[in-house]
Design an enzyme around this catalytic site. Structure first.
Site, mmCIF file in Angstrom:
data_model
loop_
_atom_site.group_PDB
_atom_site.id
_atom_site.type_symbol
_atom_site.label_atom_id
_atom_site.label_comp_id
_atom_site.label_asym_id
_atom_site.label_seq_id
_atom_site.Cartn_x
_atom_site.Cartn_y
_atom_site.Cartn_z
ATOM 1 N N PHE A 93 12.661 14.062 10.613
ATOM 2 C CA PHE A 93 11.355 12.972 10.893
ATOM 3 C C PHE A 93 11.696 11.966 11.932
ATOM 4 C CE2 PHE A 93 10.309 13.154 6.161
ATOM 5 C CZ PHE A 93 9.223 13.987 6.218
ATOM 6 N N ASP A 131 -0.903 13.864 15.457
ATOM 7 C CA ASP A 131 -0.070 14.728 16.097
ATOM 8 C C ASP A 131 -0.595 16.308 15.883
ATOM 9 O OD1 ASP A 131 2.072 13.356 17.101
ATOM 10 O OD2 ASP A 131 2.973 13.027 14.978
ATOM 11 N N GLU A 185 1.349 5.342 0.863
ATOM 12 C CA GLU A 185 0.876 6.716 1.536
ATOM 13 C C GLU A 185 1.330 7.751 0.872
ATOM 14 O OE1 GLU A 185 0.939 6.176 5.804
ATOM 15 O OE2 GLU A 185 1.367 8.528 5.884
ATOM 16 N N HIS A 204 3.891 -0.984 3.914
ATOM 17 C CA HIS A 204 3.041 0.098 3.469
ATOM 18 C C HIS A 204 4.078 1.261 3.304
ATOM 19 C CE1 HIS A 204 -0.086 3.330 4.205
ATOM 20 N NE2 HIS A 204 0.711 3.989 4.954
ATOM 21 N N SER A 239 0.893 -1.108 -0.104
ATOM 22 C CA SER A 239 0.013 0.129 0.073
ATOM 23 C C SER A 239 0.914 1.319 0.018
ATOM 24 C CB SER A 239 -0.876 -0.179 1.220
ATOM 25 O OG SER A 239 -0.045 -0.333 2.298
#
Ligand code: FAD
Length: 278
Positions: free
Chosen positions: A208, A100, A8, A258, A6
């Site tokens: 990140f 967040d 994102e 993912h 998948s």
């Protein structure tokens, strides 16, 4: 190799960028027959329309698309309205998160609602209509007081009605294997899909990772930082490493991968091609 994938996205800034994402990037990534494309949601409702519009356009183009839904500071009424709008356009899967909170909108640690609350709300309002994904943290969420407390919160989300989970990204396959083993021992028996973050920029991945608690092992950090000014070299190094890591994850029994694409197709395509996923 056979494994579910998948991809994102985050909601693009405007209609032109959205068209490029849906008609260009998704078409390129579509050759790997993804189970779904997901679109993130800014907690606090900052991307409410952008997420909805991107999901609607992906569905119209014939792709399976799953919106992320972060409880953030949204009211129950706002969440219910969004759930009904998603139902009406044919959404079947939702990624349910605490989210967040953007700075200036309150601290996510101070409010009581978490992803478990959201899963409960979705089940109460929409019954079994949606397949619910939740987040998992093989390297432990930064808010957690301990690994076992974190696992207990994860199990609560599953017990509240989630069907499967997607992990935060990580660069140590053993962290994933260990988490899945502990989750299983705690009685969690839903698929836990591994989140994979391709790397194309050293400063971004450091930023990140510092924010979300993902560990960059020393050997990897040293190799990446050596190429910090050369996007081509850093991407190639990371593609080779991540292809190998994904192979290991599949061997470890990961039910799916993912990819956090950041709306780019290059590195993800190279990893999926190396894995022979076509
Ligand atoms: P929760 O599962 O509710 O909580 C995370 C951790 O916080 C728990 O494991 C626990 O350790 C601690 N905790 C929770 N509740 C309590 C409590 N009551 N008391 C003490 N400790 C507690 N963010 C966005 O804003 N938008 C997105 O679209 C988005 N998509 C994501 C997709 C994936 C696959 C992942 C892995 C993350 C995503 N995130 C997104 C980031 C996510 O919102 C953050 O990691 C957030 O800090 C936690 O969300 P959660 O749903 O995991 O929260």
């Amino acid at each position: 190799m056979t494994v579910n994938v998948s991809f994102e996205y985050f909601p693009p800034r405007d209609a032109e960028a959205r068209n490029r994402l849906v008609n260009g990037t998704s078409a390129r990534l579509g050759r790997f027959a993804p189970e779904f494309y997901s679109v993130t949601y800014g907690a606090g409702g900052s991307t409410r329309d952008g997420t909805f519009d991107t999901i609607a356009q992906l569905l119209s183009a014939g792709y399976d698309a799953a919106p992320h839904l972060s409880i953030g500071v949204d009211s129950r009424e706002q969440i219910n309205t969004l759930l009904d709008r998603y139902r009406d356009i044919g959404v079947k899967r939702i990624v349910a998160l605490r989210g967040d909170i953007p700075s200036g909108m309150g601290s996510s640690k101070r409010y009581g609602n978490n992803a478990e609350t959201l899963v409960g709300w979705i089940r109460e309002h929409s019954g079994e209509r949606f397949h619910i994904e939740v987040a998992a943290y093989p390297e432990v969420h930064p808010d957690a007081t301990s690994a076992s407390a974190d696992l207990a919160f994860f199990k609560n989300k599953i017990d509240a009605g989630a069907n499967s989970a997607i992990t935060q990204y990580f660069y140590s396959p053993y962290a994933y294997a260990n988490f899945v083993e502990r989750a299983c021992a705690a009685g969690v028996n839903v698929p836990i899909v591994a989140g994979v973050m391709p790397i194309t920029n050293y400063e971004s991945i450091r930023r990140f990772s510092d924010g979300c608690g993902a560990d960059i092992p020393r050997w990897l950090d040293k190799n990446l930082s050596e190429h910090r000014n050369d996007e081509k070299a850093i991407t190639s190094f990371a593609v080779d490493f991540l292809s190998l890591m994904c192979e290991q994850l599949i061997q470890l029994g990961a039910p799916g991968l993912h990819f956090y694409t950041l709306n780019r197709w290059g590195a993800t395509t190279r990893i999926c091609t190396n894995l022979d996923l076509i």
